[in-house]
Design a protein around this motif. Structure first.
Motif, PDB file in Angstrom:
ATOM      1  N   ARG A 190      -8.360 -40.613   7.578  1.00 19.32           N
ATOM      2  CA  ARG A 190      -9.043 -41.658   8.353  1.00 19.32           C
ATOM      3  C   ARG A 190     -10.074 -41.040   9.276  1.00 19.32           C
ATOM      4  O   ARG A 190      -9.869 -39.955   9.816  1.00 19.32           O
ATOM      5  CB  ARG A 190      -8.047 -42.423   9.220  1.00 19.32           C
ATOM      6  N   LEU A 207      -5.904 -53.292  10.203  1.00 21.71           N
ATOM      7  CA  LEU A 207      -6.200 -53.232   8.767  1.00 21.71           C
ATOM      8  C   LEU A 207      -4.878 -53.023   8.037  1.00 21.71           C
ATOM      9  O   LEU A 207      -4.189 -52.034   8.268  1.00 21.71           O
ATOM     10  CB  LEU A 207      -7.160 -52.059   8.469  1.00 21.71           C
ATOM     11  N   LEU A 208      -4.519 -53.977   7.174  1.00 22.43           N
ATOM     12  CA  LEU A 208      -3.248 -53.892   6.450  1.00 22.43           C
ATOM     13  C   LEU A 208      -3.487 -53.422   5.019  1.00 22.43           C
ATOM     14  O   LEU A 208      -4.344 -53.962   4.311  1.00 22.43           O
ATOM     15  CB  LEU A 208      -2.557 -55.255   6.431  1.00 22.43           C
ATOM     16  N   LEU A 222      -0.186 -50.242   8.380  1.00 19.46           N
ATOM     17  CA  LEU A 222      -1.005 -51.022   9.305  1.00 19.46           C
ATOM     18  C   LEU A 222      -1.822 -50.044  10.149  1.00 19.46           C
ATOM     19  O   LEU A 222      -1.271 -49.353  11.010  1.00 19.46           O
ATOM     20  CB  LEU A 222      -0.123 -51.901  10.201  1.00 19.46           C
ATOM     21  N   ASP A 223      -3.126 -49.994   9.869  1.00 15.52           N
ATOM     22  CA  ASP A 223      -4.022 -49.165  10.675  1.00 15.52           C
ATOM     23  C   ASP A 223      -4.418 -49.955  11.905  1.00 15.52           C
ATOM     24  O   ASP A 223      -4.837 -51.115  11.817  1.00 15.52           O
ATOM     25  CB  ASP A 223      -5.271 -48.782   9.881  1.00 15.52           C
ATOM     26  N   PHE A 280       6.611 -52.847  11.276  1.00 15.23           N
ATOM     27  CA  PHE A 280       5.903 -51.562  11.251  1.00 15.23           C
ATOM     28  C   PHE A 280       6.333 -50.661  12.397  1.00 15.23           C
ATOM     29  O   PHE A 280       6.537 -51.122  13.515  1.00 15.23           O
ATOM     30  CB  PHE A 280       4.392 -51.789  11.378  1.00 15.23           C
ATOM     31  N   THR A 287      -7.772 -57.644   7.044  1.00 16.25           N
ATOM     32  CA  THR A 287      -8.312 -56.955   8.217  1.00 16.25           C
ATOM     33  C   THR A 287      -8.560 -57.964   9.330  1.00 16.25           C
ATOM     34  O   THR A 287      -8.681 -59.173   9.067  1.00 16.25           O
ATOM     35  CB  THR A 287      -9.622 -56.217   7.837  1.00 16.25           C
ATOM     36  N   ARG A 335     -10.165 -45.591   6.548  1.00 13.83           N
ATOM     37  CA  ARG A 335      -9.471 -44.635   5.679  1.00 13.83           C
ATOM     38  C   ARG A 335     -10.383 -44.323   4.501  1.00 13.83           C
ATOM     39  O   ARG A 335     -10.446 -45.076   3.536  1.00 13.83           O
ATOM     40  CB  ARG A 335      -8.152 -45.245   5.200  1.00 13.83           C
ATOM     41  N   LEU A 337     -14.152 -57.774   3.870  1.00 14.68           N
ATOM     42  CA  LEU A 337     -13.724 -56.568   4.588  1.00 14.68           C
ATOM     43  C   LEU A 337     -14.860 -55.915   5.369  1.00 14.68           C
ATOM     44  O   LEU A 337     -14.699 -54.824   5.917  1.00 14.68           O
ATOM     45  CB  LEU A 337     -13.125 -55.566   3.592  1.00 14.68           C
TER      46      LEU A 337
END
Lengths: 151, 132
Positions: free
Chosen positions: A53, B55-56, B103-104, A14, B70, A87, A78
């Motif tokens: 977000r 978070l993915l 990726l957040d 990433f 997450t 988000r 989650l």
């Protein structure tokens, strides 16, 4: 037909999000404040779609002083996701003909519900965000204001 | 440079399915399902010190963004294992164009450099074996 199972691996690398836009569709990119003034939402472009977000919350912590998390998410796994950074706007595509962003969704963490959503830019620094179920006739519109640097 | 708070990193790759298919010596059409069973993220020391949550998600041109996993809070460990969403199935994303992993990352303070984060997915691939 007999299926086989294989255990595979996928490597991910990433990088920081870089963005350079300028067309009409990119006018949505920026930081916006919903009408209740309790949060800021940053809208970015990822691929050919737009996402938003939560980047600031007026009340980031719960009564016990812990960061607020997504306790109402229908997926129990989650529910530890923090609301700051969540988000809530997803998958908006710009309709060039109508000048709107559509086919997206908005998530309401108060009830863990995701609504269909479309966004209209009514002024340079103002958008109407309409969440709805089924058809856009039955829904609610909120006016969001862009945060701009003071000169 | 990244500012304190909510940030996003991304990784675009349209060859992941081809790579899996090559490993299996089969065709894309033989792949019936790909499910994520584990996600490991590795942060370097400087990133780990300021990272608060992960978070993915994955998205592609014709699929909505889907949450894969997450992690909150982030433990003091070299390998970070995300809590997975319910049976994240990614085949339709890997078959599509514009596959992008997002990726957040919430960080506690500004980060003055370009950030690079490595990750590894473990996946179950269900496929029709080659008759040969």
């Amino acid at each position: 037909m007999k299926l086989k199972l294989f255990l595979g691996f996928i490597a991910l690398s990433f990088f920081s999000l870089s963005y350079a836009g300028g067309g009409d569709e990119d006018k949505l990119v920026g930081v916006w404040q919903p009408s209740d003034g309790r949060s800021y939402v940053k809208i970015d472009k990822i691929g050919n779609k737009f996402y938003g977000r939560v980047v600031w919350l007026k009340e980031p912590n719960d009564e016990d002083g812990n960061p607020r998390v997504d306790t109402n998410n229908p997926d129990e796994a989650l529910r530890s996701t923090p609301l700051k950074g969540y988000r809530i706007l997803k998958d908006f595509i710009y309709n060039e003909k109508e000048g709107i962003w559509e086919d997206g969704t908005i998530y309401d963490p108060k009830n863990g519900t995701t609504y269909n959503c479309k966004i209209v830019l009514t002024e340079d620094n103002q958008i109407e965000v309409r969440g709805y179920v089924g058809t856009a006739v039955f829904g609610r519109t909120d006016v969001w204001t862009r945060l701009v640097k003071k000169k | 440079m990244l500012f304190e708070g909510a940030n996003s990193l991304q990784y675009a790759d349209e060859n992941q399915l081809k790579d899996l298919v090559r490993t299996l010596d089969t065709e894309v059409s033989a792949i019936q399902e790909i499910t994520v069973t584990k996600v490991v993220i590795r942060l370097d020391d400087s990133t780990e010190q300021i990272a608060e949550s992960l978070l993915l998600q994955v998205v592609s041109d014709n699929n909505e963004m889907m949450t894969v996993g997450t992690l909150n809070p982030i433990p003091d460990e070299e390998e970070l294992i995300l809590s997975l969403a319910e049976s994240p199935s990614i085949l339709s994303y890997l078959k599509d164009s514009g596959t992008t992993w997002v990726l957040d990352l919430n960080i506690a303070e500004d980060y003055m450099d370009e950030m690079v984060v490595e990750g590894k997915l473990t996946v179950n691939v269900e496929y029709i074996p080659n008759k040969n």
